[in-house]
Design a protein around this motif. Structure first.
Motif, mmCIF file in Angstrom:
data_model
loop_
_atom_site.group_PDB
_atom_site.id
_atom_site.type_symbol
_atom_site.label_atom_id
_atom_site.label_comp_id
_atom_site.label_asym_id
_atom_site.label_seq_id
_atom_site.Cartn_x
_atom_site.Cartn_y
_atom_site.Cartn_z
ATOM 1 N N VAL A 75 0.868 -1.181 0.000
ATOM 2 C CA VAL A 75 0.000 0.000 0.000
ATOM 3 C C VAL A 75 0.907 1.234 0.000
ATOM 4 N N HIS A 76 0.696 2.126 -0.928
ATOM 5 C CA HIS A 76 1.539 3.313 -1.033
ATOM 6 C C HIS A 76 0.767 4.545 -0.604
ATOM 7 N N MET A 77 1.485 5.390 0.127
ATOM 8 C CA MET A 77 0.863 6.613 0.587
ATOM 9 C C MET A 77 0.341 7.454 -0.585
ATOM 10 N N VAL B 281 -4.145 12.364 2.025
ATOM 11 C CA VAL B 281 -3.199 12.194 3.143
ATOM 12 C C VAL B 281 -3.165 13.437 4.028
ATOM 13 N N ASN B 282 -3.526 14.571 3.455
ATOM 14 C CA ASN B 282 -3.468 15.805 4.235
ATOM 15 C C ASN B 282 -4.481 15.834 5.377
ATOM 16 N N TYR B 283 -5.413 14.980 5.326
ATOM 17 C CA TYR B 283 -6.401 14.843 6.399
ATOM 18 C C TYR B 283 -5.695 14.409 7.684
ATOM 19 N N MET B 284 -4.627 13.617 7.502
ATOM 20 C CA MET B 284 -3.899 13.052 8.632
ATOM 21 C C MET B 284 -2.531 13.704 8.839
ATOM 22 N N ALA B 285 -1.858 14.039 7.720
ATOM 23 C CA ALA B 285 -0.456 14.445 7.812
ATOM 24 C C ALA B 285 -0.290 15.763 8.558
ATOM 25 N N PRO B 286 0.781 15.875 9.371
ATOM 26 C CA PRO B 286 1.002 17.121 10.116
ATOM 27 C C PRO B 286 1.395 18.266 9.190
ATOM 28 N N ILE B 287 2.041 17.943 8.052
ATOM 29 C CA ILE B 287 2.379 19.003 7.098
ATOM 30 C C ILE B 287 1.619 18.762 5.809
ATOM 31 N N ARG B 288 1.544 19.828 5.010
ATOM 32 C CA ARG B 288 0.796 19.674 3.763
ATOM 33 C C ARG B 288 1.670 18.965 2.721
ATOM 34 N N ILE B 289 1.132 17.898 2.130
ATOM 35 C CA ILE B 289 1.898 17.152 1.116
ATOM 36 C C ILE B 289 1.179 17.288 -0.210
ATOM 37 N N ARG B 290 1.902 17.838 -1.184
ATOM 38 C CA ARG B 290 1.262 18.001 -2.485
ATOM 39 C C ARG B 290 1.462 16.754 -3.342
ATOM 40 N N GLY C 45 2.490 14.394 -6.137
ATOM 41 C CA GLY C 45 3.539 14.453 -7.153
ATOM 42 C C GLY C 45 4.788 15.181 -6.679
ATOM 43 N N SER C 46 4.759 15.745 -5.454
ATOM 44 C CA SER C 46 5.916 16.513 -4.974
ATOM 45 C C SER C 46 7.003 15.574 -4.464
ATOM 46 N N LEU C 47 8.195 16.161 -4.272
ATOM 47 C CA LEU C 47 9.319 15.386 -3.759
ATOM 48 C C LEU C 47 9.014 14.874 -2.353
ATOM 49 N N VAL C 48 8.356 15.752 -1.575
ATOM 50 C CA VAL C 48 8.000 15.374 -0.189
ATOM 51 C C VAL C 48 7.145 14.112 -0.207
ATOM 52 N N GLU C 49 6.196 14.096 -1.144
ATOM 53 C CA GLU C 49 5.330 12.914 -1.228
ATOM 54 C C GLU C 49 6.161 11.672 -1.549
ATOM 55 N N LYS C 50 7.100 11.828 -2.478
ATOM 56 C CA LYS C 50 7.939 10.709 -2.898
ATOM 57 C C LYS C 50 8.728 10.149 -1.710
ATOM 58 N N VAL C 51 9.346 11.078 -0.965
ATOM 59 C CA VAL C 51 10.173 10.655 0.177
ATOM 60 C C VAL C 51 9.277 10.001 1.233
#
Ligand code: GLA
Length: 767
Positions: free
Chosen positions: A682-684, A691-700, A702-708
């Protein structure tokens, strides 16, 4: 077992019985085909014959043939249904009256020049036409263990003049008055085996006029009572051991009996004095256990009596095929690279598909010139195969030997070798070679011998990419042009017989733009078939389901291809593509070297998993389980019932989904099984902006942050772990882990994307 008392004939298999007798006048009257009856006398309840015929005809024994169940219907004596045999005698007359002459029990009997099922016990019944010295021999072979009866017919002309054969069917089955459906499997390129169920009223037919058995309508068909379904009810099934034009007829007569006939298509065959003519062999089975019962008779029959030789019962290699990976862009370097990455993921065979021979830059060139293109493969096939072998993987090759491109050396040398006139409707820019001519067959044989003898080639994909249209052959006089299509098939079979005998360990895979020649005839020479050019997992779920009615998964070539899919542009999950292909002979039709390391690793893991259960996937007994609309659950079970696997394909995910149990089939009732499933990553990023419903920071997305984050944060795959008896899994079913449905994700949820599947495993618990 075959019983032949007092001109009564009872053919018995383990579960079925088939019976006919001769009437006082010598007509073969059919009595029964169904469940095996306890006593021989039980078969002899003779249906009433009509003595008030209205305006129907009576023969010279006062029999009304129009209302009589028969074994061999003819024309001109009052039987108005489709006949088994249709002739024109020298005076132009067509009425034929075949009466019983005698019977024999031959040791070996097979139609001349045609493939047929191996083994069995045979009865030959000889009939003579009352006014001509023309004999009709009916051959019945009983395959006791697999509940199959095969039939074929031979005509012998013992007169001093030519007789014309318009029709010589392989089998006829007359069923008593009743309410029946006809089930056939129709389609076209890339959408093979669509099951069509029609109420049987009037005349229906299933046939191919494409010169080959074709994907338009497979020769396999079933007739069932209207209440029959997968698990219950009376079903009669038929198939033909033949690869050319075919004709199946199903007809409810004016007296409501049902006649089925099956054989090659109509012809115009000149039967000279002293000559004989054979129909192909056909096979039939009956089950009182629905379509599933038919499949479980036909599958072992195909595995034991149709597929033969070295590969009959052997596990097939996992392959990588170059077609959807590189198409025509073949080079020595690329093929070796492909072989290297194929080896890395655990494949055992690298198949070099189209594009390798002299001048083959696209599909308008070079068919017929079967030598390696020196520009693409400077060292030729031998050195390529050697280099591939050195990597620890076998080498296989694609050929299309029945064809010729106008743009080829062969055509320049022999423009007259084509079938049909030069000006004809053309398919894939190619002509068909005239295999009715011995010198053409010889050329094909020698080209193939040179390929197979010249390099270490372990596998051949034998393709055939157009249908037959204009089949005029200058090799035959005008009066014999009606024989050409059948003679083409005889020529082909002659080649295949010799070639497969000379190279018995080469694994041949039959292909005709996928499933355009998927039949028991080809399977007598080639143990597997490339089921469809359509590798989309969603389409394959339906196509393979269709094939499974008449053919075992051990003959179905099934490949995982790239996403988006090259036929539909659909993206389906890699695990779902694998699950679908695992239900047959697994291959990969992509370049593993082009995939991410993560995907390559997942594929490596898939192949290792498949190999660990290969016997089960390839040769397990197959069951189609009750499935909700659009979904499909297929199971395979080892013969001893100790292990089973199942693939549940669910087309579209729904929010707030309804919890439905899945009901199994084929598990042994008393055995206790442990059920698990193959874990699916299962991939985030599959959750997108959710995911932003749960994540402490905003993840866009296709962004690098999402990839990491996707690499670091591991989400739990759904896992099922349940123990129950076989009876419980079949009757009460089991509940798959609840799919994600729009309101949260946790360990008790599974992520089901559209066109996703789950692969389940059942293992017997032994204390
Ligand atoms: C046909 C086959 C394909 C592939 C191509 C090559 O379409 O079905 O699998 O081999 O030919 O031209």
């Amino acid at each position: 077992m075959i019983l032949t008392e007092n001109n009564r004939f009872v053919l018995q298999t383990q579960r079925t019985g088939y019976a006919f007798h001769t009437t006082a006048g010598g007509v073969l009257q059919h009595l029964y085909y169904g469940v095996r009856l306890p006593r021989e006398e039980d078969y002899l309840s003779v249906p009433v014959t009509r003595n008030q015929p209205g305006n129907a005809l009576l023969d010279n024994d006062d029999m009304c043939r129009e209302d009589l169940l028969q074994e061999a219907g003819t024309t001109g004596w009052g039987d108005l249904r489709q006949p088994l045999v249709e002739l024109t005698f020298p005076d132009g007359g067509r009425a034929a009256d075949f009466r019983f002459s005698h019977f024999e029990r031959p040791e070996n009997a097979a139609p001349e020049g045609l493939p047929s099922a191996l083994g069995g016990e045979t009865l030959k019944v000889v009939l003579k036409e009352r006014n001509h010295d023309v004999y009709l021999e009916l051959y019945y072979t009983v395959f006791e263990e697999t509940d199959v009866i095969a039939r074929w017919s031979r005509l012998i002309n013992d007169t001093a003049e030519t007789v014309w054969v318009r029709r010589l069917m392989s089998q006829q089955l007359d069923l008593p008055v009743g309410d029946y459906d006809l089930v056939t499997f129709r389609g076209a390129w890339a959408r093979e085996m669509d099951m069509v169920r029609q109420h049987l009223e009037g005349q229906l037919q299933w046939s191919s006029g494409a010169g080959i058995s074709s994907n338009r309508c497979n020769p396999f068909a079933m007739v069932c009572r209207r209440d029959a379904c997968e698990d219950y009810g009376d079903v009669w099934a038929m198939n033909l051991v033949y690869s050319g034009d075919h004709l199946g007829t199903a007809e409810k007569s004016a007296y409501h009996q049902v006649r089925l006939t099956q054989g090659m298509g109509l012809l115009h065959w000149q039967l000279e004095p002293g000559a004989s003519f054979d129909s192909p062999q056909a096979v039939m089975t009956y089950s009182d256990r629905g379509f599933g019962g038919v499949s479980r008779a036909m599958h072992p029959f195909v595995q034991k009596h149709i597929v033969r030789g070295y590969w009959q019962d052997r596990e097939r290699p996992v392959l990588v095929n170059s077609w959807e990976a590189i198409y025509f862009k073949v080079s020595h370097r690329k093929v070796v690279q492909l072989a290297r990455s194929a080896k890395e993921i655990g494949a055992e065979l690298l198949v070099l598909d189209d594009g390798w021979f002299t001048g083959r830059t696209d599909d308008s060139h070079a068919l017929g010139d079967w030598t390696a293109d020196k520009k693409k493969l400077p060292g030729g096939l031998a050195s390529l195969a050697k280099e591939v072998n050195a990597l620890g993987i076998d080498f296989g090759l694609w050929v299309e030997p029945e064809m010729i491109s106008e743009n080829s050396e062969l055509f320049r040398a022999h423009p007259d070798w084509i079938l049909g006139h030069k000006d004809q409707a053309i398919g894939r820019n190619q002509y068909v070679l005239d295999l009715t001519r011995p010198e053409v067959c010889q050329y094909v044989l020698e080209s193939m011998r040179a390929i197979l003898g010249g390099a270490d080639i372990r596998y051949i994909k034998w393709d055939m990419n157009r249908i037959l249209g204009d089949t005029f052959s200058p090799a035959w006089p005008a009066a014999r042009q009606g024989e050409v299509r059948h003679r083409y098939i005889l020529g082909l079979y002659g080649i295949l017989k010799e070639l497969t005998a000379e190279f018995p360990q080469v694994l041949f895979e039959s292909c005709a733009s996928g499933g355009n020649r998927f039949d028991l005839g080809m399977l007598c020479y080639m143990p597997q078939v490339w089921a469809s050019d359509n590798t989309d997992a969603a389409c394959r779920a339906a196509i393979q389901w269709g094939y499974s009615y008449g053919y075992p998964q051990s003959v179905l070539g099934c490949h995982v291809s790239d996403a988006p899919n090259h036929q539909t542009l659909r993206r389906t999950p890699l695990e779902s593509r694998f699950a679908m292909a695992a239900m047959g002979l697994l291959g990969y039709e992509l370049d593993p070297g082009e995939l991410s390391a993560d995907k390559r690793q997942r594929i490596k893991d898939q192949i290792a998993f498949y190999k660990a259960h290969r016997r089960l996937f390839q040769f397990g007994r197959l069951y189609r389980c009750p499935s909700a609309e659009g979904e499909k659950l297929t199971m395979v079970v080892t013969p001893d019932g100790t292990e089973a696997a199942g693939v549940h394909f669910a087309a579209l995910n729904q929010p707030n989904p309804i919890q439905k149990p899945l009901y199994c089939r084929g598990l042994h009732r008393e055995k206790v099984y442990h059920l698990t499933n193959r874990l699916t990553e299962v991939h985030m990023k599959d959750f997108g902006s959710l995911v932003n419903y749960m994540a402490p920071i905003r993840i866009r997305a296709g962004s690098l942050v999402e990839k990491v984050a996707d690499q670091v944060i591991k989400l739990p795959p759904d896992a099922i772990d349940q123990t129950a008896s076989g009876a419980a899994f079949c009757q009460a079913g089991f509940y798959p882990v609840q799919p994600f449905g729009g309101t949260g994700f946790n360990e008790g949820t599974r992520l089901m994307k559209d066109f996703d599947s789950r692969l389940y495993l059942w293992t017997e618990e032994t204390e």
